[in-house]
Write an enzyme that holds these catalytic residues in place. Structure first.
Site, PDB file in Angstrom:
ATOM      1  N   ASP A 292      -2.565 -17.364   1.898  1.00  0.00           N
ATOM      2  CA  ASP A 292      -4.073 -18.671   1.100  1.00  0.00           C
ATOM      3  C   ASP A 292      -4.545 -19.170   1.719  1.00  0.00           C
ATOM      4  O   ASP A 292      -5.488 -19.519   2.068  1.00  0.00           O
ATOM      5  CB  ASP A 292      -4.140 -18.891  -0.292  1.00  0.00           C
ATOM      6  CG  ASP A 292      -3.073 -19.225  -0.456  1.00  0.00           C
ATOM      7  OD1 ASP A 292      -1.768 -19.499   0.545  1.00  0.00           O
ATOM      8  OD2 ASP A 292      -2.729 -20.462  -1.547  1.00  0.00           O
TER       9      ASP A 292
ATOM     10  N   ASP B  84     -10.922  -8.823   7.960  1.00  0.00           N
ATOM     11  CA  ASP B  84     -11.939  -8.662   6.991  1.00  0.00           C
ATOM     12  C   ASP B  84     -13.186 -10.477   7.685  1.00  0.00           C
ATOM     13  O   ASP B  84     -14.154 -10.529   8.116  1.00  0.00           O
ATOM     14  CB  ASP B  84     -11.684  -8.085   6.361  1.00  0.00           C
ATOM     15  CG  ASP B  84     -12.584  -6.101   6.474  1.00  0.00           C
ATOM     16  OD1 ASP B  84     -11.744  -5.967   7.558  1.00  0.00           O
ATOM     17  OD2 ASP B  84     -12.250  -5.872   4.928  1.00  0.00           O
TER      18      ASP B  84
ATOM     19  N   ASP C 189      -4.865  -7.217   5.945  1.00  0.00           N
ATOM     20  CA  ASP C 189      -6.504  -5.796   5.389  1.00  0.00           C
ATOM     21  C   ASP C 189      -7.626  -7.208   5.420  1.00  0.00           C
ATOM     22  O   ASP C 189      -8.671  -7.469   5.862  1.00  0.00           O
ATOM     23  CB  ASP C 189      -6.089  -5.733   3.889  1.00  0.00           C
ATOM     24  CG  ASP C 189      -7.002  -4.677   3.760  1.00  0.00           C
ATOM     25  OD1 ASP C 189      -8.510  -4.461   4.561  1.00  0.00           O
ATOM     26  OD2 ASP C 189      -6.861  -3.508   3.237  1.00  0.00           O
TER      27      ASP C 189
ATOM     28  N   LYS D 132       3.984 -15.315   2.398  1.00  0.00           N
ATOM     29  CA  LYS D 132       2.508 -16.111   0.864  1.00  0.00           C
ATOM     30  C   LYS D 132       4.845 -16.225  -0.032  1.00  0.00           C
ATOM     31  O   LYS D 132       5.429 -15.971  -1.006  1.00  0.00           O
ATOM     32  CB  LYS D 132       2.716 -15.467  -0.487  1.00  0.00           C
ATOM     33  CG  LYS D 132       1.561 -15.348  -0.278  1.00  0.00           C
ATOM     34  CD  LYS D 132       0.542 -16.630  -0.888  1.00  0.00           C
ATOM     35  CE  LYS D 132       0.456 -17.015  -1.966  1.00  0.00           C
ATOM     36  NZ  LYS D 132      -0.635 -18.547  -2.462  1.00  0.00           N
TER      37      LYS D 132
ATOM     38  N   TYR E  80       1.365  -1.041   0.047  1.00  0.00           N
ATOM     39  CA  TYR E  80      -0.258   0.270  -0.072  1.00  0.00           C
ATOM     40  C   TYR E  80       0.895   1.589   0.249  1.00  0.00           C
ATOM     41  O   TYR E  80       0.580   2.352  -0.295  1.00  0.00           O
ATOM     42  CB  TYR E  80      -0.656  -0.212   1.649  1.00  0.00           C
ATOM     43  CG  TYR E  80      -1.824  -1.010   1.472  1.00  0.00           C
ATOM     44  CD1 TYR E  80      -2.118  -1.906   0.014  1.00  0.00           C
ATOM     45  CD2 TYR E  80      -2.430  -1.002   2.050  1.00  0.00           C
ATOM     46  CE1 TYR E  80      -2.736  -2.629  -0.481  1.00  0.00           C
ATOM     47  CE2 TYR E  80      -3.898  -2.492   2.058  1.00  0.00           C
ATOM     48  CZ  TYR E  80      -3.332  -2.576   0.968  1.00  0.00           C
ATOM     49  OH  TYR E  80      -4.993  -3.903   0.914  1.00  0.00           O
TER      50      TYR E  80
END
Ligand code: NAD
Length: 369
Positions: free
Chosen positions: A226, A254, A250, A193, A142
């Site tokens: 994942d 959520d 993020d 990852k 970001y």
């Protein structure tokens, strides 16, 4: 006893309504629990734009930097949809996070027994769930450079963002996760990852090295982000503390939030680095926004904001006894059947924001006798 300084920034929409209940609990803690606070209030978001022409004034920013903890309500609303990008209400919040250097975002996902049916997952999967996601908040894709959209000609454009992390950035957020784990279930799962990203490989190596050097007593595991997304819905209770980067955090936070079923119940904390006295800059806020659709009607759920203050008691003031007391009061009130509209279910008693506040204060009185 030293007084703790609290800066309250109620903001817009339902922010002032829910923060009014927080103020009542702060006053209760001061009255009944040998805690002294100096509380000041300021403007952030749309209300600050209306008053000063900017979403956060320099004076309020300075107050936030000086405070022991900042308690925020929510910002934004349709009234300010037309203002320029750099002056929008959310820019006030981003300035706070940036200048306070809040690099660790803590999002607990706790399922209260009384609300176990609010989750879309089966009760046996989520009953008793209590996990903490620690998300790196100031680095990664970001913020990484280069970034932007380039015109390559012939109608072709290219969008670029850069995922970048350094060892100090990784280790300071991992340290927060290990310290938290020691006070909870003593387990950290680090997610990245590493199979496809060098920054993920570095993340994995730096967390592993820090663990070996300073936190061998904490159980550390690693999971690809994942796979963690799948495990969070398959068997979320296997986790205690999850630490991950800005982008994966993020998404995973959520996802974890939704295990609990209601946005009106979710608190958060954002922490900066510890100074020489061990004091960290800290901002506490509910996960939800300003909910303009229900603002001004005394129907919003104040529990997310109240639990955010509970996190301030725990992480800024080292008063876990009082934080536990507040958690218990909320649990008992829910067990007794009180529900704001967002968590209402058949057979329960629907109540307003202020009546929920009354009930929690009454329960606090009962708990301390
Ligand atoms: P929102 O979280 O404000 O609302 C989403 C839905 O949840 C709405 O139906 C709302 O009524 C409900 N809801 C939220 N909090 C609730 C509570 N405490 N009790 C009961 N119901 C609740 O998200 P949104 O509608 O996407 O955004 C509204 C405004 O808030 C926008 O201007 C957005 O930019 C802003 N926003 C601010 C923050 C923040 O201040 N941190 C976060 C998200 C959104």
């Amino acid at each position: 006893m030293a007084a703790y300084s609290l800066l309250m920034l109620p903001g817009d929409g339902i922010g002032p309504e829910v923060m009014r209940q927080v103020r009542r609990v702060i006053d209760w803690m001061a009255r009944r629990r040998d805690l002294e606070f100096t509380v000041s209030e300021g403007l952030v978001g749309g209300c600050a734009i209306d008053a000063y022409g900017v979403p956060l004034s320099d004076e309020t920013m300075a107050q936030a930097l000086a405070a022991d903890a900042v308690l925020l309500g929510a910002v934004g609303g349709p009234k300010w949809d037309g203002v320029s990008f750099d002056k929008r209400p959310e820019a006030g919040l981003l300035r706070l996070r940036k200048e306070m250097e809040l690099f660790a975002n803590l999002r607990p996902a706790v399922v209260f027994d009384a609300l176990v049916d609010a989750s879309t997952l089966k009760p046996e999967v989520v009953r008793g769930l209590d996990i903490m996601i620690v998300r790196e908040l100031t680095g990664g894709v970001y913020f990484g450079e280069p970034r932007g959209i380039e015109d390559l000609g012939n109608g072709i454009r290219r969008g670029v963002n850069t995922q970048v992390y350094t060892t100090p950035e990784i280790q300071r957020v991992a340290r927060v996760a290990f310290e938290l784990a020691r006070k909870r279930g003593n387990k950290v799962c680090s997610c990245e990852k590493r199979n496809v990203m060098e920054s993920g490989l570095l993340w994995n190596q730096d967390v592993t090295a820090l663990h070996a050097a300073e936190y061998k007593d904490v159980e550390l595991s690693h999971m690809l982000a994942d796979a963690a997304a799948m495990q969070l819905v398959r068997n979320p209770k296997q986790f205690d503390v999850i630490v991950t980067d800005n982008l994966f955090g993020d998404i995973l936070s959520d996802e974890a939030a939704m295990l609990t079923g209601s946005i009106g119940m979710l608190p958060s904390a954002s922490l900066g680095a510890a100074d020489a006295n061990g004091r960290r800059k800290a901002l506490y806020e509910p996960v939800h926004g300003s909910a303009p659709d229900i603002a001004g009607r005394d129907v919003a759920n104040p529990i997310a904001s109240l639990l955010s203050f509970g996190m301030a008691l725990r992480y800024s003031f080292d008063r876990s006894e009082e934080a536990d007391l507040l958690d218990k009061a909320v649990q008992n009130v829910l067990k007794g059947g009180m529900r704001t509209a967002d968590i209402m279910s058949p057979g329960m008693a629907r109540c307003s924001t202020s009546v929920m506040g009354d009930s929690i204060l009454r329960e606090l009185d009962k708990l301390v006798g």
